[in-house]
Enzyme design. Structure first.
Site, short mmCIF file in Angstrom:
data_model
loop_
_atom_site.label_atom_id
_atom_site.label_comp_id
_atom_site.label_asym_id
_atom_site.label_seq_id
_atom_site.Cartn_x
_atom_site.Cartn_y
_atom_site.Cartn_z
N THR A 103 37.70 96.17 34.94
CA THR A 103 38.61 95.39 33.80
C THR A 103 37.60 94.40 33.15
OG1 THR A 103 40.62 95.44 34.80
CG2 THR A 103 40.33 93.65 33.08
N LYS A 178 44.96 96.89 29.16
CA LYS A 178 44.94 96.19 30.51
C LYS A 178 44.90 94.71 30.06
CE LYS A 178 44.42 95.00 34.82
NZ LYS A 178 43.20 95.26 35.77
N LYS A 246 39.56 85.26 35.44
CA LYS A 246 38.57 85.87 34.78
C LYS A 246 39.24 86.91 33.70
CE LYS A 246 37.19 90.31 35.10
NZ LYS A 246 37.54 91.64 35.72
#
Lengths: 303, 303
Positions: A103, A178, A246
């Site tokens: 990701t 995502k 993150k």
């Protein structure tokens, strides 16, 4: 890419909590794997025991491979293993496909895809959701960006690791999807936290409130799966706070890249800063409630 | 309260979109109903056709009733019909039960319950969710505050109108639970809006993104049910924006009453202000996306 797994060579980069079980599922499906991991870990040995062959760099993993798969933590890691000094780009052959399942930034993904394309290599971005359980059981959701023909060609590889596999658009579209996923995840988490905190601060039994509201329009995966953990005082990770942070940094950067305001997810990121300041970075994301408990001076628990 | 529906007299106050079908379900279950509604509407006649007897005031509706049910729009309406000049309190007999099924202030509910208790009358607050469809099909979720014995006694009455029926705590607990419900509803709606807006502003097909993420940790009732309506440009109500705003005002007041910060739901309320300023107060709550579309200069639709 050859149609038969046994004739398809895969270079697999990154044997983390997600990568190791995904690599094992590819081996189980009959693919030949050269694997690279920066560090030594028990789970690396498990992949070797299952038939993976360990190599010394991403470049070596890509050497001779039909497909190169990377799944690493953050954007700079992805750039390093794919286009860095001993990155896959220096080993990969023309006509091969690079699938990045990390990701990371959609924009950086598009830049890496362009660099690979100059070498005659196609790229798909294919981040996943479903956690380590989905990785182990080969039930990951896989959100893919890239060309239709390349996606179709790689479908057997994806099918060895996941179940809900969707091509969304061109390079970067998988990563953007995502990030959309992480927006809904974190904002729904915040909705749960404020709902349960009002319940707790009003002296209600938090579990009774969850039971009463989770079946209707207030329902969410977060409420059904993480709500009872909060009510029970269980903050063990599923998905850790620092990794959620993150991903939210990626969301905020991607939104800034296209000059889009996403204030709710910005707020969720700030509340997670409180949670991290409380020393809970490695707890599960349900620890978001602790930011609210801190201001309310009260815990949100079942009675 | 007599155990047999045919011997139980109910005074029913408020034949709105929710109240009218709920009254019809009580008549169908065999209860005798005296009904009161402020205005004339076709749906009032439907209740009379089903066997309801119309009376001229809340006080008259309560006269001789074993159970008085009120379901009106906002806190002042509830106070007026229960403890106002010609309110139910002036007609209701000792030992009867008043069930308020409106969505109103928990604090005002406790005050009305105390006033009724002085007259020897028990109260339950029992707001519902599930919309007009749930009201028609007798599948409402009913969130109840009050005493266990009173709740148990009234269960047959609730069972004629709903399926998921929960006693949460003492007077006000039902209303607080409904507000918790509305927090999760509106914040999840905002999570959906930001997720779909990032998708749209990144030129992705919004419906494809919904399909890719709604089955996992990002999933919610809002995303599964309202997301496809946004993608199709359908803003017909389910639940109207101005009624959502009324409920959010109750949330913000209840949070202020107990000095609890709920910033995410505060933000949702502000975004709905933008939606209302755009003239969309009577659209469905999925119109929240329009506040984002306005700032992004782009619509979130399927391609």
């Amino acid at each position: 890419m050859p149609a038969t797994p046994g004739q398809t060579q895969i270079g697999f980069i990154g044997l983390g909590i997600m990568g190791a079980p995904m690599a094992k599922n590819l081996l189980k499906a009959g693919y030949k794997l050269n694997v690279y991991n920066r560090s030594d870990r028990p789970r690396v040995q498990e992949v070797l025991d299952a038939g993976g062959i360990r190599v010394g760099s991403p470049q070596e993993a890509a050497d001779g491979a039909d497909v190169v798969i990377s799944i690493v933590t953050d954007t700079p890691d992805m750039e390093a293993v794919l286009i860095g000094e001993d990155g896959a780009i220096h080993g990969v052959k023309e006509g091969a496909v690079v699938i990045d399942m990390s990701t990371v930034s959609p924009k950086a993904t598009q830049e890496v895809a362009a660099a690979l394309k100059e070498k005659g290599v196609q790229m798909l971005d294919a981040p996943v959701s479903g956690g380590d359980v989905g990785a182990i059981n080969a039930t990951l959701s896989i959100m893919v960006g890239g060309e239709q023909a390349v996606f179709d060609e790689c479908m057997p590889v994806f099918a060895a690791m996941g179940t809900n596999i969707n091509l969304i658009g061109s390079n970067g579209a998988g990563q953007t999807t995502k990030l959309c996923n992480q927006i809904a995840v974190s904002v729904n988490n915040m909705g749960m936290a404020e709902a349960l905190m009002l319940a707790a601060a009003s002296d209600l039994d938090v579990q009774k409130v969850i039971d009463a509201i989770s079946g209707g329009a207030a329902g969410s995966w977060q409420l059904s799966n993480l709500g009872p953990r909060i009510a029970a005082g269980d903050f063990d990770p599923g998905f850790m706070v620092y990794l959620q942070q993150k991903d939210l940094r990626l969301v905020l950067q991607a939104a800034n890249d296209i000059k889009l305001a996403v204030p709710a997810v910005g707020m969720a990121h700030q509340f997670f800063n409180i949670v991290e300041r409380l020393g809970c970075s490695e707890e599960g994301t349900q620890a978001l409630i602790k930011a609210y408990e801190a201001q309310a001076g009260k815990e949100a628990r079942a009675k």
